[in-house]
Scaffold this active site. Structure first.
Site, PDB file in Angstrom:
ATOM      1  N   GLU A   1      24.791  69.840  20.320  1.00 30.09           N
ATOM      2  CA  GLU A   1      24.718  68.425  20.693  1.00 30.09           C
ATOM      3  C   GLU A   1      26.009  67.951  21.361  1.00 30.09           C
ATOM      4  O   GLU A   1      25.970  67.127  22.283  1.00 30.09           O
ATOM      5  CB  GLU A   1      24.410  67.567  19.449  1.00 30.09           C
ATOM      6  CG  GLU A   1      23.137  67.961  18.706  1.00 30.09           C
ATOM      7  CD  GLU A   1      21.926  68.087  19.608  1.00 30.09           C
ATOM      8  OE1 GLU A   1      21.816  67.310  20.577  1.00 30.09           O
ATOM      9  OE2 GLU A   1      21.101  68.976  19.358  1.00 30.09           O
TER      10      GLU A   1
ATOM     11  N   GLU B   1      19.327  72.471  28.512  1.00 30.39           N
ATOM     12  CA  GLU B   1      19.115  73.148  27.235  1.00 30.39           C
ATOM     13  C   GLU B   1      19.622  74.585  27.234  1.00 30.39           C
ATOM     14  O   GLU B   1      20.143  75.068  26.235  1.00 30.39           O
ATOM     15  CB  GLU B   1      17.635  73.107  26.849  1.00 30.39           C
ATOM     16  CG  GLU B   1      17.108  71.712  26.579  1.00 30.39           C
ATOM     17  CD  GLU B   1      17.851  70.995  25.466  1.00 30.39           C
ATOM     18  OE1 GLU B   1      18.608  71.646  24.723  1.00 30.39           O
ATOM     19  OE2 GLU B   1      17.685  69.776  25.349  1.00 30.39           O
TER      20      GLU B   1
END
Length: 916
Positions: free
Chosen positions: A346, A368
């Site tokens: 994150e 991602e």
């Protein structure tokens, strides 16, 4: 996850997506639909006004015309309007209204400029009831002296989730306007969008909610976006405010009754909040050093109810509690690794995803794939003794290869027009997008990339430009340009199998498919030929070399090994390339001989590679199934985690295919024989399971040893599990089981135990105050062999007072993984599909796992017909984010049927011989 709170500039359109954990709302005039982060349920809010004091509301009938040419029938917004500022106010109520609903009231004001003259305004809206204003759902004002035309008609277009405003005249190009609305919505507990979350604190039910939510987005150039967020939480009194200006931000400030921890200096803080107490894993601001571009360190908050694992909101990163909190009294080494890697993931998104955002969901891997790689760099920075980067191949690459070897796979980058609907966007969030991405081996490349595109948007070509610059500066020799190499890997799905013949040095490549008879309907301009970097070594040693395979076939003299020599050839050293490797039979025999005599001569990652490649090559009919099974014969001498993990992962497929047949008995005996030396090794090393081994890999392999021994029926393991569990039952306040072993011990004790044992575990689950412990117990409760208990447990999964909604899908999956529970779970899902779909199908990323988990044993024509009938029976309900998973399940089932028919006899014979 990809950016959940980002400002993006796309073709002149700015999009704002607001997702602050439990709070999310979309009011957008943009090209981006926020299904990525908003798990909206499909149940409709009553058209009656649910607010006791609100003005009358209406939901005008949808338009009767459904012509595809109408803009409101298209999922992508037109580019005629550019939003410049938003003000959104939300006011939730935590007492039910007359209709028995929790509701919120809100209003919004959106200022926008007209880029092209138009008589139409589209704004995203779902499950909101609008208060009429002069007979319409909204009102329109002029800004800076502009005069808007009258509104002719307003309506809600449910299929595309638009509020449509049809004007009686044109908005003028270059002029500004303001759209105003008042609305009411349901504050449900469905984990979707703006939802309520409850938790119990010292016997008192508390609610997490935010009041008086104000958002303003100010115009400016790429380096001066301004964003202000004010949130006030009632009861827990959470207050957050953030200001972003000129590329810098004051950190979020969170004042709350939640437990908190502050790390870092006064000027560079990382703050963590949660309802639970407990410990935290060390999280370092390594990203600022790594990428040399400062971004504000966000606050971290653990939420009792959260659908995803975590969300990288810029300013406040939200987590499931099991992805943020670590308590050494309850958390295993796996829990600790997850916390470290998720936090690193994150934080990586603060650069890739937030600072620089992809232009559209077709390039999701730019966010991602990068974050999934960098999470290992972050974890390695926090825990250098773990050598965690060695797990990338086993945990990431092989996982994605299982999907990417299907004909129903997809490339890394789609065409933009392929990704339109919310369900399609959710489908993109799969293992391929997360586990395939750029290797940030040359950090200056990424620093250059981030500096160039900060506060803006990119497509994959932008990354190739910066990589090419680094190659040129370093004067590296490559077969062609970075773009020419990388587009082979990003624009076509799948990967090759590279086959080498050591007798003559020939080397070939071919698109690898688990089912070689499957039909690939997706065409490729590259004809499924890759530019493959092949590293290699021989048994005689020597420097590692890279050979570039550019065509379907070639000859490399260095790959020729004299016949009969004790030497061998090994390709793809440490599995740095994304491909499978096959050899001629003689070289395979040499490699197996080396494993049997001195396996340490082959690098540990390549020992795992040999096992994983052979099992997959056998499934694809490149080699005999016996050769694959022969790679496991040396395991009785193997003490390393990676080869054992590769073997157990692949033997798990055999277990799924055969644990309901006569093959399973001999298979159990063989695996017990192979794993018992490992079990005894760790028994001695840990002084009879009372101490913890050193190092991440050793701890993981201890877990492998005890889990495999207990699940395959080694009596000593069963006795150990029962004794430890009974000791805990005797004094429930003192758990003697080391956290690393609890999942295995709990499951074994419940599997071999009584109803009383299940009830005790259920009571401990209900009393658990640490989520890591609750998760272990919740999974172990699915290990029961009693069908009536498992049926009752399935019913519990739909009762949020027993199983939180965020855990329902994984609970069902755990039951489905139990051979006794698999058919029960399948019946349960078929009987409750509509309910499950309404709760989780709209956008839940875990929903696709539900279909794959419950069908993973399907290997008969009868089960295939059931699955096909399931697809027909529920076509009207739909499959949402599980649509692609359903197609993959059908493809896998067909492949399983053929594989079992072709291999069952040979597998039975092999296990009978080797188990003796």
């Amino acid at each position: 996850m990809a950016a959940g709170f980002f400002i993006s500039k796309t073709l002149g359109l700015v999009s704002v997506i607001l997702c602050l954990g439990a709070l999310a709302t979309i009011i957008a005039l943009s090209v981006v639909y926020a299904q990525e982060k908003n798990r909206n349920a499909t149940s409709a809010l009553s058209s009656a006004n649910p607010a006791p004091t609100a003005a009358p509301a209406t939901t005008a009938a949808p338009a009767t015309t459904a012509a595809p040419a109408n803009p409101w029938n298209k999922m992508r917004l037109p580019q005629s309007l550019l939003p410049e500022s938003y003000v959104v106010t939300l006011q939730p109520f935590l007492t039910k209204d007359a209709s028995g609903l929790y509701i919120f009231k809100g209003n919004s004001a959106v200022t926008f400029s007209c880029q092209e003259a138009t008589d139409l305004i589209l704004i995203h809206s779902k499950k909101l009831n609008y208060t009429q204003q002069n007979g319409f759902l909204i009102s329109l004002e002029g800004v800076d002296g502009s005069s808007p035309p009258p509104i002719a008609k307003t309506w809600l277009e449910a299929p595309t989730q638009y509020l449509v405003v049809q004007l009686s005249g044109q908005l003028e190009k270059g002029k500004k306007y303001k759209l105003l609305s008042d609305f009411v919505g349901e504050l449900a507990d469905d984990l979707a969008g703006f939802y309520r979350s409850e938790y119990v604190d010292e016997g008192v039910t508390r609610y997490g909610k935010r009041v008086d939510f104000h958002v303003s987005l100010l115009p400016g150039d790429l380096h001066s976006w301004g964003l202000t967020v004010h949130v006030h939480q009632y009861l827990c009194m959470l207050r957050i405010w953030m200001l972003v200006t000129h590329r810098h931000s004051d950190p979020c400030r969170v004042h709350t009754c939640m437990t908190s921890l502050t790390l870092g200096s006064q000027t560079d803080q990382l703050r963590i909040f949660s309802v639970q107490g407990g410990g935290w894993v060390r999280a370092l601001p390594w990203g600022a050093i790594l990428l040399t571009w400062p971004v504000p360190l966000p606050d971290q908050v653990g939420l009792p109810d959260f659908n995803a694992g975590a969300m990288e909101n810029w300013g406040l990163v939200t987590y499931r509690e099991n992805s943020l909190l670590y308590d050494p009294l309850f958390s295993s080494i796996g829990n600790k690794e997850r916390v470290v890697t998720v936090i690193a993931h994150e934080l990586a998104h603060q650069w890739f995803g937030n600072l620089v955002t992809l232009r559209w969901w077709n390039d999701l891997w730019l966010n991602e794939g990068f974050a999934s790689y960098v999470e290992y760099l972050g974890a390695d920075s926090a825990e250098p003794s773990w050598n965690i980067k060695d797990l990338i191949v086993q945990s990431e690459m092989y996982r994605v290869m299982k999907i990417d070897a299907l004909a129903s796979s997809h490339p890394l980058s789609f065409q933009e027009n392929e990704i339109n609907t919310p369900a399609q966007i959710s489908e993109v969030f799969d293992a391929i997008a997360y586990r395939c991405g750029p290797d940030p081996g040359s950090l200056p490349v990424f620093q250059s990339y981030l500096h160039t595109f900060s506060y803006g948007n990119t497509v994959y070509d932008d990354l190739w430009v910066h990589l090419q610059k680094a190659v040129d500066d370093a004067k590296l020799q490559l077969p062609t340009t970075i773009k020419g190499i990388m587009e082979r890997w990003t624009l076509q799905m799948g990967f090759p199998v590279v086959t080498v013949n050591t007798r003559n040095g020939s080397i070939t490549q071919k698109h690898f498919l688990l089912d070689p008879e499957s039909v690939v309907n997706r065409s490729s301009v590259f004809n499924y030929v890759w530019i493959v970097p092949v590293t290699w070594m021989t048994g005689q040693g020597g420097a590692l070399t890279t050979y570039w395979l550019e065509e379907t076939s070639a000859t490399e003299p260095s790959f020729t090994i004299p016949a009969g020599a004790a030497n061998w050839l090994l390709l793809n050293i440490n599995v740095t390339g994304y491909f499978r490797v096959n050899y001629d039979p003689e070289n395979w025999d040499k490699l197996l001989t080396q494993l049997d005599t001195s396996h340490q001569a082959i690098p540990v990652i390549n020992r795992a590679q040999i096992i994983d490649d052979t099992f997959n090559l056998a499934r694809a009919k490149y080699i005999d199934i016996g050769l694959a099974l022969n790679t496991t014969r040396y395991l009785s001498k193997e003490l390393e985690y990676l080869p054992w993990s590769a073997a157990l992962d692949n033997l798990a497929y055999f277990r799924l295919m055969f644990d309901r047949s006569e093959v399973y008995g001999p298979m159990q005996k063989y695996i017990r024989k192979q794993v018992d030396p490992l079990f005894q090794y760790f028994k001695t090393l840990t002084s009879n399971w009372t101490t913890v081994p050193n190092g991440l890999m050793e701890q993981y392999n201890e877990i492998n040893a005890i889990s495999t021994a207990c699940s395959y029926g080694i009596r000593e393991c069963w006795t150990l599990a029962t004794a430890l569990f009974n000791q805990w039952k005797t004094n429930s306040s003192n758990n003697p089981i080391i956290p690393n072993l609890r999942s295995s011990i709990y499951c074994s004790a419940i599997k071999t135990g009584s109803e009383e044992d299940w009830d005790f575990a259920w009571q401990m689950f209900q009393k658990a105050t640490v989520v890591a412990e609750a998760d272990k117990l919740r999974a172990a409760l699915a290990c029961s062999q009693e069908t009536w208990i498992l049926r009752r447990y399935l019913q519990y999964s739909l009762d949020p007072t027993k199983i939180r909604k965020q855990d329902a899908v994984s609970t069902i999956n755990s039951i489905a993984s139990n051979v006794v529970g698999q058919s029960l779970a399948w019946d349960f899902i078929r009987g409750n599909w509509k309910t499950l779909f309404e709760q989780y199908g709209g956008g839940s990323f875990s929903f696709s796992n539900l279909i794959l988990a419950v069908t993973q044993r399907f290997s008969s024509e009868f089960e295939l017909k059931q699955l096909e009938q399931f697809k027909v029976d529920n076509a009207d309900v739909g499959f949402g984010s599980g649509t692609r998973a359903l197609e993959q399940a059908l493809e896998k089932t067909k492949a399983n049927i053929k594989w079992v028919a072709e291999n069952k006899k040979a597998v039975l014979t092999w296990f009978e011989r080797e188990s003796g």
